[in-house]
Design an enzyme around this catalytic site. Structure first.
Site, PDB file in Angstrom:
ATOM      1  N   ASP A  98       0.761  -1.123   0.003  1.00 61.22           N
ATOM      2  CA  ASP A  98      -0.044  -0.004   0.168  1.00 61.22           C
ATOM      3  C   ASP A  98       0.812   1.217  -0.009  1.00 61.22           C
ATOM      4  OD1 ASP A  98      -3.373   0.741   1.179  1.00 61.22           O
ATOM      5  OD2 ASP A  98      -1.896   2.232   1.115  1.00 61.22           O
ATOM      6  N   ILE A  99       0.416   2.181  -0.919  1.00 61.64           N
ATOM      7  CA  ILE A  99       1.264   3.351  -0.963  1.00 61.64           C
ATOM      8  C   ILE A  99       1.294   4.294   0.287  1.00 61.64           C
ATOM      9  CG2 ILE A  99      -0.386   4.944  -1.828  1.00 61.64           C
ATOM     10  CD1 ILE A  99       1.677   5.695  -4.037  1.00 61.64           C
ATOM     11  N   ASN A 138     -12.803  -3.287   2.482  1.00 62.67           N
ATOM     12  CA  ASN A 138     -13.687  -2.100   2.563  1.00 62.67           C
ATOM     13  C   ASN A 138     -14.848  -2.022   1.376  1.00 62.67           C
ATOM     14  OD1 ASN A 138     -12.217  -1.267   4.937  1.00 62.67           O
ATOM     15  ND2 ASN A 138     -10.754  -0.265   3.410  1.00 62.67           N
ATOM     16  N   GLY A 178     -15.841   2.618   3.866  1.00 60.89           N
ATOM     17  CA  GLY A 178     -14.224   3.347   3.537  1.00 60.89           C
ATOM     18  C   GLY A 178     -13.685   2.826   2.417  1.00 60.89           C
ATOM     19  N   GLN A 179     -14.523   2.328   1.291  1.00 60.13           N
ATOM     20  CA  GLN A 179     -13.803   1.982  -0.020  1.00 60.13           C
ATOM     21  C   GLN A 179     -13.603   3.135  -0.831  1.00 60.13           C
ATOM     22  OE1 GLN A 179     -15.928  -0.669  -2.387  1.00 60.13           O
ATOM     23  NE2 GLN A 179     -14.093  -1.179  -3.702  1.00 60.13           N
ATOM     24  N   HIS A 233     -10.358  -5.319  -3.353  1.00 58.63           N
ATOM     25  CA  HIS A 233      -8.936  -5.636  -2.822  1.00 58.63           C
ATOM     26  C   HIS A 233      -9.185  -5.981  -1.578  1.00 58.63           C
ATOM     27  CE1 HIS A 233      -9.751  -1.402  -2.772  1.00 58.63           C
ATOM     28  NE2 HIS A 233      -9.128  -1.529  -1.443  1.00 58.63           N
ATOM     29  N   LEU A 234      -8.141  -7.082  -0.829  1.00 57.98           N
ATOM     30  CA  LEU A 234      -8.090  -7.175   0.291  1.00 57.98           C
ATOM     31  C   LEU A 234      -7.170  -6.315   1.030  1.00 57.98           C
ATOM     32  CD1 LEU A 234      -8.355 -10.976   0.658  1.00 57.98           C
ATOM     33  CD2 LEU A 234     -10.359  -9.365   0.656  1.00 57.98           C
ATOM     34  N   HIS A 235      -7.200  -5.954   2.318  1.00 61.98           N
ATOM     35  CA  HIS A 235      -5.993  -5.169   2.828  1.00 61.98           C
ATOM     36  C   HIS A 235      -5.210  -6.493   3.868  1.00 61.98           C
ATOM     37  CE1 HIS A 235      -6.859  -0.869   2.303  1.00 61.98           C
ATOM     38  NE2 HIS A 235      -8.027  -1.357   1.995  1.00 61.98           N
TER      39      HIS A 235
HETATM   40  P1  5GP Z   1      -9.689   1.351   0.144  1.00 57.49           P
HETATM   41  O1  5GP Z   1      -9.961   2.399   1.016  1.00 57.49           O
HETATM   42  O2  5GP Z   1     -10.330   1.574  -0.982  1.00 57.49           O
HETATM   43  O3  5GP Z   1     -10.072  -0.008   0.725  1.00 57.49           O
HETATM   44  O4  5GP Z   1      -8.148   1.273   0.014  1.00 57.49           O
HETATM   45  C1  5GP Z   1      -7.301   1.854  -0.933  1.00 57.49           C
HETATM   46  C2  5GP Z   1      -6.137   1.650  -0.824  1.00 57.49           C
HETATM   47  O5  5GP Z   1      -5.296   1.764  -1.752  1.00 57.49           O
HETATM   48  C3  5GP Z   1      -5.636   2.712   0.306  1.00 57.49           C
HETATM   49  O6  5GP Z   1      -5.141   2.200   1.542  1.00 57.49           O
HETATM   50  C4  5GP Z   1      -4.697   3.575  -0.455  1.00 57.49           C
HETATM   51  O7  5GP Z   1      -3.490   4.013   0.357  1.00 57.49           O
HETATM   52  C5  5GP Z   1      -4.198   2.596  -1.619  1.00 57.49           C
HETATM   53  N1  5GP Z   1      -3.813   3.221  -2.737  1.00 57.49           N
HETATM   54  C6  5GP Z   1      -4.264   4.187  -3.588  1.00 57.49           C
HETATM   55  N2  5GP Z   1      -3.816   4.336  -4.767  1.00 57.49           N
HETATM   56  C7  5GP Z   1      -2.770   3.713  -4.632  1.00 57.49           C
HETATM   57  C8  5GP Z   1      -1.688   3.412  -5.563  1.00 57.49           C
HETATM   58  O8  5GP Z   1      -1.641   4.078  -6.687  1.00 57.49           O
HETATM   59  N3  5GP Z   1      -0.749   2.677  -5.324  1.00 57.49           N
HETATM   60  C9  5GP Z   1      -0.766   1.910  -4.255  1.00 57.49           C
HETATM   61  N4  5GP Z   1       0.419   1.007  -4.015  1.00 57.49           N
HETATM   62  N5  5GP Z   1      -1.519   2.028  -3.147  1.00 57.49           N
HETATM   63  C10 5GP Z   1      -2.609   2.730  -3.540  1.00 57.49           C
END
Ligand code: 5GP
Ligand code: ZN
Length: 113
Positions: free
Chosen positions: A31-32, A88, A94-95, A101-103
């Site tokens: 995750d970035i 999420n 929180g998506q 995707h899974l965290h």
């Molecule tokens: P969500 O809130 O949709 O479950 O999580 C999205 C996740 O993707 C966030 O934790 C965010 O930091 C990560 N993320 C968003 N854009 C990028 C990207 O371009 N590269 C990477 N590696 N992670 C990303």
């Protein structure tokens, strides 16, 4: 829906990411903005927008994502100590990125839902 989202570009290697695992169906990368010492995203190559739009046709893909989480647990050395896997869904869930995707987080005590 869109085959042109940021995660579609990452899984096609068109946008950069620190990829830690990949196979025919799934890519996992850091995750970035990590929220834990280990924070990876497990992303199916095929664009599924959200759990809310998943169908029975996605059953194998989603099951495979969970088993990739198990693999990451072993590879990172957290299989015994434990880790958190979360998904999420939707605006109030929180998506932010609408490619499912899974965290995978590990390395600190997980916050509980
Ligand atoms: P969500 O809130 O949709 O479950 O999580 C999205 C996740 O993707 C966030 O934790 C965010 O930091 C990560 N993320 C968003 N854009 C990028 C990207 O371009 N590269 C990477 N590696 N992670 C990303
Ligand atoms: Zn996508």
């Amino acid at each position: 829906m869109s085959g042109d989202c940021i995660f579609c570009r990452i899984v096609r290697h068109e946008s950069p990411a620190d990829i830690e695992y990949e196979d025919d169906e799934v890519v996992a990368f850091k995750d970035i903005y990590p929220k834990a010492p280990v924070h990876m995203l497990i992303v199916p190559r095929r664009h599924i927008a959200s759990l809310a739009t998943a169908t029975p046709a996605d059953r194998e893909t989603l099951g495979h994502c969970l088993l990739v989480a198990r693999t990451l647990g072993e590879r990172t050395g957290y299989a015994e100590r434990g880790y958190r896997v979360s998904l999420n869904t939707g605006p109030e869930g929180g998506q932010v990125v609408y490619h499912i995707h899974l965290h995978f987080t590990a390395g600190r005590r997980a916050a509980r839902a």
